[in-house]
Design an enzyme around this catalytic site. Structure first.
Site, PDB file in Angstrom:
ATOM      1  N   CYS A   1      23.736 -10.407 -21.024  1.00 23.41           N
ATOM      2  CA  CYS A   1      22.974 -11.408 -20.303  1.00 23.41           C
ATOM      3  C   CYS A   1      23.546 -11.245 -18.896  1.00 23.41           C
ATOM      4  O   CYS A   1      24.529 -10.557 -18.707  1.00 23.41           O
ATOM      5  CB  CYS A   1      23.266 -12.833 -20.770  1.00 23.41           C
ATOM      6  SG  CYS A   1      22.610 -13.235 -22.361  1.00 23.41           S
TER       7      CYS A   1
ATOM      8  N   ARG B   1      20.197  -6.536 -17.428  1.00 24.70           N
ATOM      9  CA  ARG B   1      21.134  -7.052 -18.443  1.00 24.70           C
ATOM     10  C   ARG B   1      20.425  -7.972 -19.431  1.00 24.70           C
ATOM     11  O   ARG B   1      20.998  -8.387 -20.429  1.00 24.70           O
ATOM     12  CB  ARG B   1      22.286  -7.819 -17.783  1.00 24.70           C
ATOM     13  CG  ARG B   1      23.223  -6.970 -16.939  1.00 24.70           C
ATOM     14  CD  ARG B   1      24.347  -7.803 -16.385  1.00 24.70           C
ATOM     15  NE  ARG B   1      25.174  -8.330 -17.447  1.00 24.70           N
ATOM     16  CZ  ARG B   1      26.177  -7.666 -18.023  1.00 24.70           C
ATOM     17  NH1 ARG B   1      26.421  -6.423 -17.631  1.00 24.70           N
ATOM     18  NH2 ARG B   1      26.906  -8.198 -18.983  1.00 24.70           N
TER      19      ARG B   1
ATOM     20  N   TRP C   1      19.344 -12.160 -22.476  1.00 19.27           N
ATOM     21  CA  TRP C   1      18.984 -11.268 -23.579  1.00 19.27           C
ATOM     22  C   TRP C   1      19.317 -12.063 -24.831  1.00 19.27           C
ATOM     23  O   TRP C   1      20.482 -12.164 -25.212  1.00 19.27           O
ATOM     24  CB  TRP C   1      19.797  -9.978 -23.515  1.00 19.27           C
ATOM     25  CG  TRP C   1      19.438  -9.022 -24.611  1.00 19.27           C
ATOM     26  CD1 TRP C   1      20.052  -8.863 -25.809  1.00 19.27           C
ATOM     27  CD2 TRP C   1      18.348  -8.102 -24.615  1.00 19.27           C
ATOM     28  NE1 TRP C   1      19.443  -7.917 -26.551  1.00 19.27           N
ATOM     29  CE2 TRP C   1      18.376  -7.427 -25.858  1.00 19.27           C
ATOM     30  CE3 TRP C   1      17.353  -7.791 -23.719  1.00 19.27           C
ATOM     31  CZ2 TRP C   1      17.446  -6.454 -26.204  1.00 19.27           C
ATOM     32  CZ3 TRP C   1      16.433  -6.811 -24.062  1.00 19.27           C
ATOM     33  CH2 TRP C   1      16.483  -6.160 -25.287  1.00 19.27           C
TER      34      TRP C   1
ATOM     35  N   ASN D   1      27.504 -15.670 -20.705  1.00 22.28           N
ATOM     36  CA  ASN D   1      27.196 -14.356 -21.268  1.00 22.28           C
ATOM     37  C   ASN D   1      28.216 -14.116 -22.375  1.00 22.28           C
ATOM     38  O   ASN D   1      29.416 -14.194 -22.145  1.00 22.28           O
ATOM     39  CB  ASN D   1      27.305 -13.260 -20.207  1.00 22.28           C
ATOM     40  CG  ASN D   1      27.180 -11.875 -20.826  1.00 22.28           C
ATOM     41  OD1 ASN D   1      26.533 -11.722 -21.862  1.00 22.28           O
ATOM     42  ND2 ASN D   1      27.826 -10.890 -20.254  1.00 22.28           N
ATOM     43  N   GLY D   2      27.721 -13.866 -23.607  1.00 20.39           N
ATOM     44  CA  GLY D   2      28.635 -13.602 -24.722  1.00 20.39           C
ATOM     45  C   GLY D   2      28.120 -14.264 -25.984  1.00 20.39           C
ATOM     46  O   GLY D   2      26.974 -14.692 -26.060  1.00 20.39           O
TER      47      GLY D   2
ATOM     48  N   GLU E   1      18.393  13.834 -35.455  1.00 21.43           N
ATOM     49  CA  GLU E   1      18.534  12.976 -34.275  1.00 21.43           C
ATOM     50  C   GLU E   1      19.124  13.765 -33.105  1.00 21.43           C
ATOM     51  O   GLU E   1      18.665  13.655 -31.970  1.00 21.43           O
ATOM     52  CB  GLU E   1      19.403  11.761 -34.603  1.00 21.43           C
ATOM     53  CG  GLU E   1      20.004  11.008 -33.442  1.00 21.43           C
ATOM     54  CD  GLU E   1      18.986  10.390 -32.483  1.00 21.43           C
ATOM     55  OE1 GLU E   1      17.786  10.421 -32.770  1.00 21.43           O
ATOM     56  OE2 GLU E   1      19.399   9.898 -31.413  1.00 21.43           O
TER      57      GLU E   1
ATOM     58  N   LYS F   1      17.258  14.188 -29.540  1.00 26.51           N
ATOM     59  CA  LYS F   1      17.896  13.775 -28.281  1.00 26.51           C
ATOM     60  C   LYS F   1      17.888  14.923 -27.285  1.00 26.51           C
ATOM     61  O   LYS F   1      17.587  14.778 -26.125  1.00 26.51           O
ATOM     62  CB  LYS F   1      19.325  13.335 -28.585  1.00 26.51           C
ATOM     63  CG  LYS F   1      19.833  12.056 -28.123  1.00 26.51           C
ATOM     64  CD  LYS F   1      19.134  10.768 -28.067  1.00 26.51           C
ATOM     65  CE  LYS F   1      17.818  10.514 -28.583  1.00 26.51           C
ATOM     66  NZ  LYS F   1      17.549   9.401 -29.396  1.00 26.51           N
TER      67      LYS F   1
ATOM     68  N   GLU G   1      14.309  15.648 -26.041  1.00 27.83           N
ATOM     69  CA  GLU G   1      13.763  14.576 -25.202  1.00 27.83           C
ATOM     70  C   GLU G   1      14.211  14.668 -23.758  1.00 27.83           C
ATOM     71  O   GLU G   1      13.449  14.394 -22.847  1.00 27.83           O
ATOM     72  CB  GLU G   1      14.263  13.226 -25.729  1.00 27.83           C
ATOM     73  CG  GLU G   1      13.425  12.545 -26.740  1.00 27.83           C
ATOM     74  CD  GLU G   1      13.904  11.127 -26.956  1.00 27.83           C
ATOM     75  OE1 GLU G   1      13.310  10.211 -26.373  1.00 27.83           O
ATOM     76  OE2 GLU G   1      14.885  10.944 -27.688  1.00 27.83           O
TER      77      GLU G   1
ATOM     78  N   HIS H   1      15.165  29.715 -45.750  1.00 31.74           N
ATOM     79  CA  HIS H   1      13.798  29.757 -46.317  1.00 31.74           C
ATOM     80  C   HIS H   1      12.777  29.886 -45.210  1.00 31.74           C
ATOM     81  O   HIS H   1      11.824  29.130 -45.138  1.00 31.74           O
ATOM     82  CB  HIS H   1      13.555  28.488 -47.150  1.00 31.74           C
ATOM     83  CG  HIS H   1      14.515  28.347 -48.294  1.00 31.74           C
ATOM     84  ND1 HIS H   1      14.474  29.162 -49.394  1.00 31.74           N
ATOM     85  CD2 HIS H   1      15.589  27.537 -48.454  1.00 31.74           C
ATOM     86  CE1 HIS H   1      15.457  28.814 -50.226  1.00 31.74           C
ATOM     87  NE2 HIS H   1      16.158  27.846 -49.680  1.00 31.74           N
TER      88      HIS H   1
ATOM     89  N   LYS I   1       9.559   4.254 -23.161  1.00 34.11           N
ATOM     90  CA  LYS I   1      10.605   3.621 -23.971  1.00 34.11           C
ATOM     91  C   LYS I   1      10.017   2.993 -25.231  1.00 34.11           C
ATOM     92  O   LYS I   1      10.626   2.980 -26.277  1.00 34.11           O
ATOM     93  CB  LYS I   1      11.337   2.558 -23.144  1.00 34.11           C
ATOM     94  CG  LYS I   1      12.502   1.894 -23.872  1.00 34.11           C
ATOM     95  CD  LYS I   1      13.569   2.898 -24.268  1.00 34.11           C
ATOM     96  CE  LYS I   1      14.680   2.274 -25.095  1.00 34.11           C
ATOM     97  NZ  LYS I   1      15.546   3.308 -25.716  1.00 34.11           N
TER      98      LYS I   1
END
Ligand code: AGP
Length: 629
Positions: free
Chosen positions: A19, A44, A93, A119-120, A502, A506, A509, A525, A624
């Site tokens: 946050c 944030r 957030w 924040n927390g 993955e 990455k 991308e 194969h 995104k």
């Protein structure tokens, strides 16, 4: 000494939770300064925001769901002329309580005289809230933060009500002594021409001005006003007035060095990292820890949702639907949950599930949608289709109140904080943490085995940090080597096959290298036909029953001239006989090896793309959140 979650070293808390909080005290109008500061740290958190302005003994509170621009639009011209010279602000957030006006910060005590931005995560807020309610306090929000102004007010009453710096500081200290969890707070009190700030596990800085001072979560919030920065340290509490800054720690005054920051605003928004993606990879230990803390108290796992899945054939099984990186997380989740809980898990690409004639008995299958954004069109469609089959549905997402949470019957939030880079990194690793917790939650293993797994899971933030601290240099070297190629293979087996997929995604991308992920035993194969000295192979060695077989695959691959880079554990000497290079990761049980391997492969992709001069945070052709089919 059993590793306790609470014993996580302080360095893990140095990376902020998400946050943004700001404060201003000086001789200029505070409102426009505060709003601009919030705008600078909107990355944030951006689902709701608010400001509290002190002016001539009075105060004004403006807050709402939505962005800072939305808040500004709703502030009439007159508000700007209020002339208040002290203010605090917050951009959120959400973690407790959805984005809404009532849950937006600042939060006030009952009389509206004490305002707090935070924040927390306050872990013990429920018990504190119950205590305060029993003492007659009234609450208007669902947040953990709202207990803080009430605690300060309650502490304040113990003093002689003299509204001065010393009394307020003592009241804030007394209030904070009741809290467990992470916080960075700024407190404004009507009648006091200053602000009080305190931090524990969440970052907080003071920007030093000329007859004015600034407080913020992050440097970008103040950099347009000043580059003279004081970084508050763990346990610091500060009284900030326009021409004085008093800092205390452990009851004694302390001096904190004033630093001159040379960053540009852009650098500062990324916390000094060149790209959001690198910052977010470095936040992976924090994302693991915050996700654990969201659902693990002592040895108790509690998702706060009422769902049970019986592991036997007659009971429920799990079907996961997802796209992209989240799909690979789900594939890894299958291996994890089946290993730990012996509950059958099926994984389907959402875009395939939506158009297949699926045989699905809604009374036996729970459908889980894995989606960082909670907005991926294919995944939302899959959720709706699952509901039509009569399945119980669960969304596993990073964004509170996202569309997926409104479609699914239940929601489990990963606590990775906002992920700005298009390439998913910390959200992927936080998704894995949910699967470890879910696997243990559903397991019927003996208590001793359960605790052993839990203790290892609690060590994962530290394991991830060790990769960042110790493997990064070596990974950069291999990235420079890899960056010269146009094709690459990533191979793995078992729980690390999804990690190989993955790793390939990455790299694709952000570096635009054509990378393919494959089961290590599958290359022979067909794909062997593509192996030459121009097709490096990155191979993940899992220290389990697949280890020997994978070594054999390395031998076959090398025999065809392809360079091989292994991802292998510290101390594994055998692997060096079969490959060209080794990226070392800390030793873990096989089932937990995806965590260090993922951090290593995220770093490898990042440094390779950087060596190729690619635009890393916003790769070409990508978004995104893919909100179209
Ligand atoms: C991952 O790096 C990509 N950005 C992409 O594959 C992403 O994982 C996919 O679009 C799914 O997004 P979601 O998790 O928000 O549903």
């Amino acid at each position: 000494m059993p590793y306790s979650l609470l014993a996580i070293p302080q360095w893990l808390f140095l990376k902020g939770k998400m946050c943004g909080i700001v404060g201003y005290v000086g001789e200029r109008e505070a409102l426009p300064i505060i709003l601009e500061s919030l705008k600078r740290i909107e990355y944030r958190g951006y689902d709701s925001c608010g400001v509290f302005v002190l002016e001539n003994g009075d105060s004004k509170l403006h807050k709402d769901a939505g962005t800072i621009d939305h808040l500004k639009e709703n502030l009439s011209e007159s508000e700007y002329l209020g002339g208040g010279k002290i203010a605090i602000g917050h951009t959120r957030w959400a973690t407790h309580g959805g984005p809404s006006k009532k849950n937006a910060h600042p939060h006030l005590d009952g009389k509206g005289e004490i305002a707090v931005v935070h924040n927390g995560i306050i872990e013990n807020f429920q018990s504190i809230k119950e205590m305060l309610l029993s003492q007659g306090c009234e609450f208007v929000s669902e947040t953990d933060t709202e207990v803080i102004p009430h605690l300060i007010n309650r502490s304040f009453k113990k003093f002689d009500q003299a509204v001065n710096a010393a009394q307020i500081k003592e009241a804030v200290k007394e209030a904070l002594s009741h809290l467990t969890g992470s916080y960075a707070i700024i407190v404004a009190v009507k009648g006091f021409d200053g602000l009080v700030a305190a931090r524990n596990e969440s970052p907080l800085i003071i920007g030093v001005g000329d007859r004015e001072n600034f407080i913020a979560s992050d440097v970008p919030a103040v950099l347009e006003q000043t580059n003279r920065i004081i970084y508050l340290e763990e346990g610091d509490i500060a009284v900030v007035e326009k021409d004085s800054i008093y800092i205390e720690n452990g009851g004694a005054e302390v001096k904190r060095e004033e630093k001159l920051i040379e960053w540009t605003i852009g650098d500062a928004e990324k916390g000094g990292y060149e790209h959001f993606m690198l910052k977010e990879i470095h936040e992976e230990p924090r994302a693991i820890m915050d996700t654990l803390r969201g659902y693990l108290v002592e040895e108790e796992i509690n998702f706060g949702v009422d769902f049970k899945v019986e592991g036997d054939a007659k009971g429920k099984s799990i079907l996961m639907v997802a796209c992209g990186t989240s799909y690979y997380a789900a594939m890894c989740g299958k291996q994890i949950i089946e290993n730990l809980a012996k509950v059958p898990v099926q994984v389907e690409l959402a875009s395939e599930f939506n158009y297949s004639d699926f045989v699905l008995d809604g009374t036996k299958v729970m459908v889980m949608a894995i989606t960082q954004s909670g907005e991926t069109a294919d995944t939302l469609m899959a959720l709706k289709k699952a509901k039509r089959y009569g399945c119980k549905t669960v969304a596993i997402t990073n964004v509170l109140d996202s569309s997926a949470t409104r479609i699914a019957d239940e929601t489990i939030y990963i606590r990775a904080g906002p992920e700005i880079g298009v390439a998913a990194t910390k959200s992927f690793i936080a998704q894995l943490v949910i699967f470890y917790l879910l696997g243990l939650f559903l397991s019927k293993m003996p208590a001793s085995e359960f605790l052993e797994h839990l203790e290892e899971l609690k060590r994962m933030p530290q394991i991830a940090q060790m990769v960042l601290d110790e493997a990064d240099i070596n990974i950069r070297k291999h990235a420079g080597y890899l960056s010269k190629y146009e094709h690459a293979f990533f191979v793995g087996r078992g729980v690390n096959l999804p990690i190989a997929l993955e790793g390939a995604l990455k790299l694709k991308e952000i570096s635009y290298i054509h990378a393919e992920g494959y089961a290590a035993g599958e290359l022979k194969h067909g794909p062997f036909a593509l192996l030459t000295e121009d097709t490096p192979v990155i191979a993940i060695l899992t220290p389990d029953n697949t280890y020997e077989k994978t070594l054999g695959n390395m031998k076959e691959i090398k025999a065809r001239g392809a360079p091989v880079i292994a991802i292998a554990e510290e101390g594994d000497e055998e692997v060096e006989k079969y490959v060209d290079e080794v990226i070392r990761v800390p030793e873990t049980s096989a089932i937990f090896s995806p965590i260090p391997n993922t951090v290593a492969l995220h770093l490898l992709a990042y440094w390779t793309a950087k060596a190729r001069g690619c635009e890393i945070d916003k790769p070409r052709n990508l978004a995104k959140s893919v909100t179209v089919e």
